[in-house]
Structures are given as C-alpha cells and as structure tokens.
Design a protein around this motif. Structure first.
Motif, PDB file in Angstrom:
ATOM      1  N   VAL A 133       0.856  -1.197   0.000  1.00 61.92           N
ATOM      2  CA  VAL A 133       0.000   0.000   0.000  1.00 61.92           C
ATOM      3  C   VAL A 133       0.887   1.240   0.000  1.00 61.92           C
ATOM      4  N   GLN A 134       0.274   2.403  -0.179  1.00 62.05           N
ATOM      5  CA  GLN A 134       0.997   3.666  -0.104  1.00 62.05           C
ATOM      6  C   GLN A 134       0.673   4.324   1.242  1.00 62.05           C
ATOM      7  N   LEU A 135       1.557   4.118   2.217  1.00 65.78           N
ATOM      8  CA  LEU A 135       1.371   4.745   3.520  1.00 65.78           C
ATOM      9  C   LEU A 135       1.933   6.159   3.467  1.00 65.78           C
ATOM     10  N   ILE A 136       1.087   7.139   3.786  1.00 71.92           N
ATOM     11  CA  ILE A 136       1.480   8.546   3.709  1.00 71.92           C
ATOM     12  C   ILE A 136       1.510   9.134   5.114  1.00 71.92           C
ATOM     13  N   ASN A 137       2.676   9.607   5.530  1.00 69.28           N
ATOM     14  CA  ASN A 137       2.848  10.179   6.865  1.00 69.28           C
ATOM     15  C   ASN A 137       2.224  11.571   6.913  1.00 69.28           C
ATOM     16  N   MET A 138       1.180  11.721   7.718  1.00 67.08           N
ATOM     17  CA  MET A 138       0.479  12.993   7.811  1.00 67.08           C
ATOM     18  C   MET A 138       0.116  13.293   9.260  1.00 67.08           C
ATOM     19  N   ARG A 139       0.157  14.562   9.636  1.00 66.52           N
ATOM     20  CA  ARG A 139      -0.338  14.960  10.951  1.00 66.52           C
ATOM     21  C   ARG A 139      -1.853  14.804  10.987  1.00 66.52           C
ATOM     22  N   ASP A 155      -4.062  16.714  12.137  1.00 67.93           N
ATOM     23  CA  ASP A 155      -4.819  17.925  11.818  1.00 67.93           C
ATOM     24  C   ASP A 155      -4.806  18.289  10.336  1.00 67.93           C
ATOM     25  N   THR A 156      -4.098  17.509   9.510  1.00 73.63           N
ATOM     26  CA  THR A 156      -4.102  17.774   8.066  1.00 73.63           C
ATOM     27  C   THR A 156      -4.860  16.721   7.285  1.00 73.63           C
ATOM     28  N   ILE A 157      -5.249  15.649   7.953  1.00 72.22           N
ATOM     29  CA  ILE A 157      -5.889  14.536   7.253  1.00 72.22           C
ATOM     30  C   ILE A 157      -7.261  14.907   6.708  1.00 72.22           C
ATOM     31  N   THR A 159     -10.957  15.689   2.097  1.00 71.35           N
ATOM     32  CA  THR A 159     -11.930  16.481   1.340  1.00 71.35           C
ATOM     33  C   THR A 159     -11.475  16.687  -0.095  1.00 71.35           C
ATOM     34  N   ARG A 160     -10.165  16.835  -0.288  1.00 70.04           N
ATOM     35  CA  ARG A 160      -9.623  17.004  -1.642  1.00 70.04           C
ATOM     36  C   ARG A 160      -9.513  15.669  -2.376  1.00 70.04           C
ATOM     37  N   ARG A 161      -9.919  14.574  -1.693  1.00 69.88           N
ATOM     38  CA  ARG A 161      -9.884  13.217  -2.258  1.00 69.88           C
ATOM     39  C   ARG A 161      -8.479  12.797  -2.653  1.00 69.88           C
ATOM     40  N   GLU A 162      -7.499  13.220  -1.848  1.00 67.86           N
ATOM     41  CA  GLU A 162      -6.115  12.827  -2.078  1.00 67.86           C
ATOM     42  C   GLU A 162      -5.788  11.501  -1.404  1.00 67.86           C
ATOM     43  N   LEU A 163      -6.727  10.997  -0.600  1.00 70.85           N
ATOM     44  CA  LEU A 163      -6.538   9.738   0.121  1.00 70.85           C
ATOM     45  C   LEU A 163      -7.643   8.758  -0.221  1.00 70.85           C
ATOM     46  N   ASP A 164      -7.282   7.490  -0.270  1.00 72.52           N
ATOM     47  CA  ASP A 164      -8.294   6.446  -0.425  1.00 72.52           C
ATOM     48  C   ASP A 164      -8.800   5.986   0.934  1.00 72.52           C
ATOM     49  N   ALA A 165      -7.934   6.129   1.932  1.00 74.99           N
ATOM     50  CA  ALA A 165      -8.280   5.678   3.277  1.00 74.99           C
ATOM     51  C   ALA A 165      -7.427   6.413   4.294  1.00 74.99           C
ATOM     52  N   SER A 166      -7.840   6.333   5.539  1.00 75.25           N
ATOM     53  CA  SER A 166      -7.051   6.908   6.625  1.00 75.25           C
ATOM     54  C   SER A 166      -7.272   6.082   7.883  1.00 75.25           C
TER      55      SER A 166
END
Length: 346
Positions: free
Chosen positions: A169-175, A177-179, A184-191
């Motif tokens: 998978v593509q794990l994206i390191n994010m804070r 408060d930014t998720i 909303t911008r649909r940059e993620l498939d999941a969180s």
C-alpha cells in the motif's frame, strides 16, 4: 529586589515562624517554599483528564496545594517522547507504539498505568467512492496516517491480518490535523486515525471498515494508551505520580457516570460543540486499578506474561520490521511499572 508574596505564602511563612521548625533560604523564604514541587503535565489539548483538571482549576486538589503544575500541549506521541527526552515533560498519556519507539531509543521512562482501552476511538476509514469494503482490498491504495503512533501500528497489524505488507500500500505520513483537508480534496483512499477526526471523515463520504479494538479478537492484542512518566521524575516525586493516578481514577468515573457535567465544563473550556465532547466520552474506556494488575493488562510488579507485555513485544517486532526502530529491546516489558496500580488496588 522586590519580592511579591501571596496571602497564602504569608500564611505559610507565619505558620513556620510560629512552630519554629523550618529553616530559611535565599531572601529568608522558608525551605518549604524554596523546595516547592513542580510537574510538567502533558495534554493532547482535547478531552483528557489533564485538560479536565486544567478546566476545573483543580491542580491543588489533584497534586496538593504546594505543587506547581505547568501544562505542555502535544499533538502526537513523538512529541511526548521528544519532550520527555529533553526533560521538559514529566507525565503524559501516549499511544503504546510511540512509547515502544522511545524505549527502544533509550528514553528513561515507565508506563505506570493503562490510560484507556482502545476499542473504537481509532479506526480505518475508506472513501465510499473507492468501493473498498475490506482491508484486503487496500492493495495499492493511499492511506494517510501519522507515523510512529498507535494508529500506525494498528494499520500495519490490520494489513498483516489481511495478508498485506507495508509495501503493498501507499502509507502517507500525515499529521492528524491535516488529514481531514486531504480527505476532502480526495487525495486519500483511506485513513487510519483517531477521534475526533474519524467522524469528520465519515460525515465527508467515509465508512469505517476496521477498528483498533478488532485486534483483540483477530490477533489477541490488548490495545491501549499508557500513562508514561519520566523515570527521574518518578524516582524524585512518587507522591505526585500516585496523586495524579488517584485523581485520574476519579475523573475516569466522572467521564462515564456524569457526562453532562463533563460536557458542560469541556465545551466551555475548549470552545467546541457538545457533540464533539460526547464523541470523545463515548469512546473512552477506562480500566480500574484492580483490572490493571491482572494478567490481562499490566499484571503485578515483576509479572512477565501479561497482555500489556505481549502487545508491547508484538509492536516492537512490527516497528523493527517497518524500519522505525533499529533493534528490538531485549525486555520491552521492563518499561512497565505496575507498583502504583498495586497501591491503588489495595
């Protein structure tokens, strides 16, 4: 140099002059004042026991009238570890995964209490538009989450249970408060994230497909947040540690038994709506002192084969496999100190 003393300080001085039992130090102040105890208490800035104490201005009730309390607001477990390593934070709740990272990197701190059982306060949310229904269908998808946290470990464990590894998978390191904005911008498939972010994602076209509490049934792991204390502070101020834990038990019951009062207090203090406070209270599952010292959780002092020890060892192995720590501590369970829980359970 002008020295300002409060009415309480004058009262303390007068009392000591009367009994003639205390010596004096610089500026003639009684030694009880010069040696005032202090604690740097961490809070994640939300609905936690530390912020409730702060909101109620009940520090003297918790720690005693002679203690000075400074609050340190943190946003993630990694900040707790860094602050404790630097000596600017003494006590704070923290996810078990960053706790293991700190211990593996030499942080001299102990888990003295299981702060809460994690069941549904952390979860894996997928975009409805993605068509994903199971964890196994996340292969190749973008998953946003904060690294070196309890949700990072839970995500890896959930993926492994579905036959997937970090490279699938593509794990994206994010804070945290930014998720929501990335969602909303649909940059993620999941969180994989915690409350209060979860309901925001669900309301914005998301569905929960896995909860951290599911690891208890699928992999036999007791998931929890721990209360971490710097070892030096613990050694010098065991009375302050025990005082907090005693009050924490009371506050935990208040959270569950008298939510109206807690909602009224925290809504005003944090300037948030009542629904947000209730969501946090509804996903807060405290563990009594008597439960803490059972083998399911921390166990009695010196006990090795416990639920907490097993979870910490499994997490350490995951962290090593994913490159977050270089070596697995020989005895990760050594960071657990259940002596305070034993005192509370007596």
């Amino acid at each position: 140099m002008k020295l300002s003393l409060s009415r309480r300080d004058f009262g303390l001085m007068a009392a000591q002059i009367t009994v003639g039992a205390a010596g004096t130090t610089l500026f003639g102040l009684p030694s009880a004042l010069a040696q005032q105890k202090s604690v740097n208490l961490g809070t994640f800035g939300g609905i936690d026991a530390q912020n409730y104490i702060r909101a109620k201005n009940s520090m003297a009730q918790t720690f005693g009238p002679g203690a000075k309390v400074d609050y340190v607001t943190v946003r993630a477990g990694s900040e707790v570890i860094s602050a404790m390593a630097g000596g600017s934070l003494d006590m704070c709740n923290i996810g078990s995964s960053p706790m293991v990272v700190g211990y593996a990197n030499g942080l001299a701190a102990s888990m003295v209490y299981a702060y809460k059982s994690i069941i549904d306060s952390e979860a894996l949310v997928v975009q409805n538009s993605s068509g994903i229904k199971t964890v196994g269908e996340l292969k190749g998808k973008r998953i946003g989450l904060p690294f070196n946290t309890s949700v990072h470990f839970a995500a890896l464990a959930a993926l492994k249970g579905a036959g997937l590894g970090p490279g699938d998978v593509q794990l994206i390191n994010m804070r945290a408060d930014t998720i929501a904005s990335a969602w909303t911008r649909r940059e993620l498939d999941a969180s994989y994230i915690w409350v209060p972010v979860i309901p925001r994602l669900v309301e914005d076209g998301g569905t929960i497909i896995f909860k951290t509490g599911d690891l208890a049934t699928t992999q036999g792991l007791a998931m929890f947040d721990g209360f971490l204390v710097r070892d030096e502070f613990k050694k010098q101020n065991p009375d302050l540690v025990l005082a907090f834990l005693k009050d924490f038990d009371t506050i935990a019951r208040e959270f569950k038994q008298n939510p109206k009062e807690v909602v009224a207090t925290m809504t005003k203090f944090l300037s948030v709506d009542e629904a947000a406070v209730m969501r946090s209270l509804n996903t807060f599952y405290p563990i009594s002192a008597k439960e803490q010292i059972t083998s399911k959780w921390m166990g009695k002092p010196g006990e090795k084969d416990t639920g907490v020890a097993k979870t910490l060892k499994v997490q350490a192995d995951f962290l090593k496999e994913s490159g977050q720590i270089s070596t697995v501590p020989k005895d990760v369970g050594a960071m657990v100190d259940s002596s305070f829980a034993m005192k509370l359970a007596a």
